[in-house]
Design an enzyme around this catalytic site. Structure first.
Site, PDB file in Angstrom:
ATOM      1  N   ARG A  90       0.836  -1.208   0.000  1.00  0.00           N
ATOM      2  CA  ARG A  90       0.000   0.000   0.000  1.00  0.00           C
ATOM      3  C   ARG A  90       0.869   1.255   0.000  1.00  0.00           C
ATOM      4  O   ARG A  90       0.587   2.218  -0.719  1.00  0.00           O
ATOM      5  CB  ARG A  90      -0.923   0.008   1.218  1.00  0.00           C
ATOM      6  CG  ARG A  90      -1.729   1.288   1.331  1.00  0.00           C
ATOM      7  CD  ARG A  90      -2.654   1.286   2.517  1.00  0.00           C
ATOM      8  NE  ARG A  90      -3.439   2.527   2.560  1.00  0.00           N
ATOM      9  CZ  ARG A  90      -4.471   2.734   3.364  1.00  0.00           C
ATOM     10  NH1 ARG A  90      -4.857   1.796   4.206  1.00  0.00           N
ATOM     11  NH2 ARG A  90      -5.115   3.883   3.343  1.00  0.00           N
ATOM     12  N   ASN A 144     -10.674  -4.344  -1.652  1.00  0.00           N
ATOM     13  CA  ASN A 144     -10.527  -3.321  -2.692  1.00  0.00           C
ATOM     14  C   ASN A 144      -9.556  -3.751  -3.783  1.00  0.00           C
ATOM     15  O   ASN A 144      -8.650  -4.530  -3.522  1.00  0.00           O
ATOM     16  CB  ASN A 144     -10.039  -2.016  -2.052  1.00  0.00           C
ATOM     17  CG  ASN A 144     -11.163  -1.259  -1.381  1.00  0.00           C
ATOM     18  OD1 ASN A 144     -12.261  -1.176  -1.910  1.00  0.00           O
ATOM     19  ND2 ASN A 144     -10.882  -0.714  -0.208  1.00  0.00           N
ATOM     20  N   CYS A 164     -19.203  -2.080   0.256  1.00  0.00           N
ATOM     21  CA  CYS A 164     -18.371  -0.934   0.608  1.00  0.00           C
ATOM     22  C   CYS A 164     -19.074  -0.184   1.729  1.00  0.00           C
ATOM     23  O   CYS A 164     -20.299  -0.218   1.843  1.00  0.00           O
ATOM     24  CB  CYS A 164     -18.173  -0.029  -0.610  1.00  0.00           C
ATOM     25  SG  CYS A 164     -17.150   1.422  -0.304  1.00  0.00           S
ATOM     26  N   TYR A 244     -14.381  10.128  -2.422  1.00  0.00           N
ATOM     27  CA  TYR A 244     -13.428   9.692  -3.436  1.00  0.00           C
ATOM     28  C   TYR A 244     -13.472  10.575  -4.684  1.00  0.00           C
ATOM     29  O   TYR A 244     -12.524  10.571  -5.466  1.00  0.00           O
ATOM     30  CB  TYR A 244     -13.676   8.237  -3.823  1.00  0.00           C
ATOM     31  CG  TYR A 244     -13.171   7.269  -2.789  1.00  0.00           C
ATOM     32  CD1 TYR A 244     -11.845   6.835  -2.795  1.00  0.00           C
ATOM     33  CD2 TYR A 244     -14.013   6.797  -1.788  1.00  0.00           C
ATOM     34  CE1 TYR A 244     -11.376   5.964  -1.835  1.00  0.00           C
ATOM     35  CE2 TYR A 244     -13.538   5.924  -0.823  1.00  0.00           C
ATOM     36  CZ  TYR A 244     -12.227   5.512  -0.857  1.00  0.00           C
ATOM     37  OH  TYR A 244     -11.759   4.651   0.109  1.00  0.00           O
TER      38      TYR A 244
END
Length: 421
Positions: A90, A144, A164, A244
């Site tokens: 990540r 994800n 989600c 987002y």
């Protein structure tokens, strides 16, 4: 009822366990199996999970195993919450795109593609093993990028639904602002995973009074602050985008911001170390307050509600899920995966009708959906050229020189997870 959680060693897991414990009347779990190859973490979290169940008086048992096949055998539902490559991957996803002037984020843009390439093959292998061991089990994907992963699962013929926490988080936020119970608020939630807008905020149900105008007029500053977007943007859109959308509506601002502070991955890694230390305390028998800062708020409630609708006998319930489009958004192919309200029952989700979308929204949805199709092709078949085309198609990239540079970096940073690279 037996539920299995693949990735049960995640620091998210106590949030999930707390939901199972509190909502046991909604979802009567007799056995919860936590599955993870990280044995030391798994035992820490398994111990806390047992103490949470005991504190709440839950009669079910919590077991742990590193044996995937043993853990999923006999499960009624398998929840996937994986991070292939861990926090180290990540951190890279959030870092190398910035070298090209592009947003560094774990699910959006080039970093999101890297995660999809690492994740899809692993998830499909797990799903095949679930199908061989227990073909009637539902797969609930929280891994994800949920839209791409769910599309991979559905195209391979699995009984899968994507989940989600964005919608349930906004529902709780709006309910508090409007002084309503969350159950009394219905969101007209439309789009793709991590690319959604709330077109309506309805009292009582899908056909109830729309309070969106009231929300924006009376609480627009609070909503804008939560999304980290200017109030004027919400007023001009007339809807509420998910947070987002900031990566799209304020991309360059976000890139500058990311270059001046520690990455979210670094923050989460530090938080995880602190959480694991807390989880090891034998006196701890509830989820710690620090977990709320980790992310995934209300994930447990969404997961419990979804599993109860898929496995229970209470009839269909309306929930936000990721599932096949099947004409819901007529400008997308039927096998695109959308994130919308759906009636969910034992046979799976059936999306509710969606009003015609303004081109301002449908255009971006179409663009990102096309990218997701190319991203899935790259994840399934590999190859540098497929990676390049997916990056070129992404609306946050879209230039061949950026796509070339990002392709080189993506492959260099992910060789250990991509045998074909």
């Amino acid at each position: 009822m037996k539920l299995a959680v693949v990735g049960g060693g995640s620091t998210y897991t106590p949030e999930l366990v707390d939901g199972f414990a509190r909502l046991r009347d909604t979802l009567p779990v007799s056995e919860l199996v936590l599955i993870d190859p990280a044995a030391e973490r798994l035992e820490l979290i398994g111990g806390l999970a047992r103490r949470i169940f005991a504190r709440q008086g839950h009669p079910g048992r919590v077991t742990t195993t590193s044996d995937l096949d043993a853990g999923i055998t006999g499960a009624d539902a398998v929840l996937l919450q994986l991070r292939v490559g861990g926090q180290a991957a990540r951190l890279r996803d959030e870092t190398w795109p910035l070298e090209c002037g592009c947003v560094g984020q774990e699910t959006t843009g080039a970093g999101g593609l890297a995660k999809a390439l690492r994740t899809v093959p692993v998830v499909l292998d797990i799903a095949e093993r679930v199908r061989r061991t227990n073909p009637d089990a539902w797969i609930i994907d929280f891994t994800n990028p949920v839209g791409i992963v769910t599309r991979a699962l559905l195209r391979a013929g699995h009984k899968a639904v994507g989940l989600c926490n964005v919608a349930i988080g906004l529902q709780r936020k709006f309910a508090a602002l409007l002084d309503l119970a969350p159950a009394d608020l219905h969101l007209d939630h439309v789009g793709l995973n991590h690319l959604t807008w709330e077109l309506g905020v309805r009292r009582g149900g899908p056909d109830g009074e729309d309070l969106l105008g009231t929300l924006l007029a009376e609480h627009g500053e609070a909503v804008a602050g939560h999304l980290r977007l200017p109030r004027a943007v919400l007023d001009r859109l007339g809807v509420v985008p998910s947070y987002y959308l900031r990566y799209f509506y304020a991309h360059d601002e976000v890139v500058r911001e990311l270059g001046t502070k520690p990455s979210r991955a670094a923050e989460v890694a530090a938080m995880e170390r602190e959480l694991l230390a807390l989880y090891g305390d034998p006196a701890l028998d509830e989820k710690p307050a620090l977990l709320a800062k980790r992310g995934g708020a209300f994930y447990s409630e969404a997961a419990v509600d979804l599993a109860a609708s898929l496995l229970g006998d209470g009839g269909p319930a309306v929930q936000v899920v990721n599932t096949y489009n099947n004409g819901t958004l007529p400008f997308l192919p039927d096998d695109a995966v959308v994130e919308v309200q759906a009636r969910v029952g034992g046979s799976g989700p059936v999306p509710l009708a969606v009003p015609r979308l303004d081109p301002l929204f449908s255009g971006l949805i179409s663009h990102v959906s096309a990218y997701e199709d190319l991203a899935l092709d790259a994840a399934l078949r590999g190859g540098r050229e497929r990676v390049f085309k997916a990056l070129l198609a992404h609306p946050l990239i879209g230039q061949y020189d950026l796509a070339e540079g990002l392709t080189d970096r993506l492959l260099a940073h992910n060789k250990e997870h991509l045998p074909w690279a």
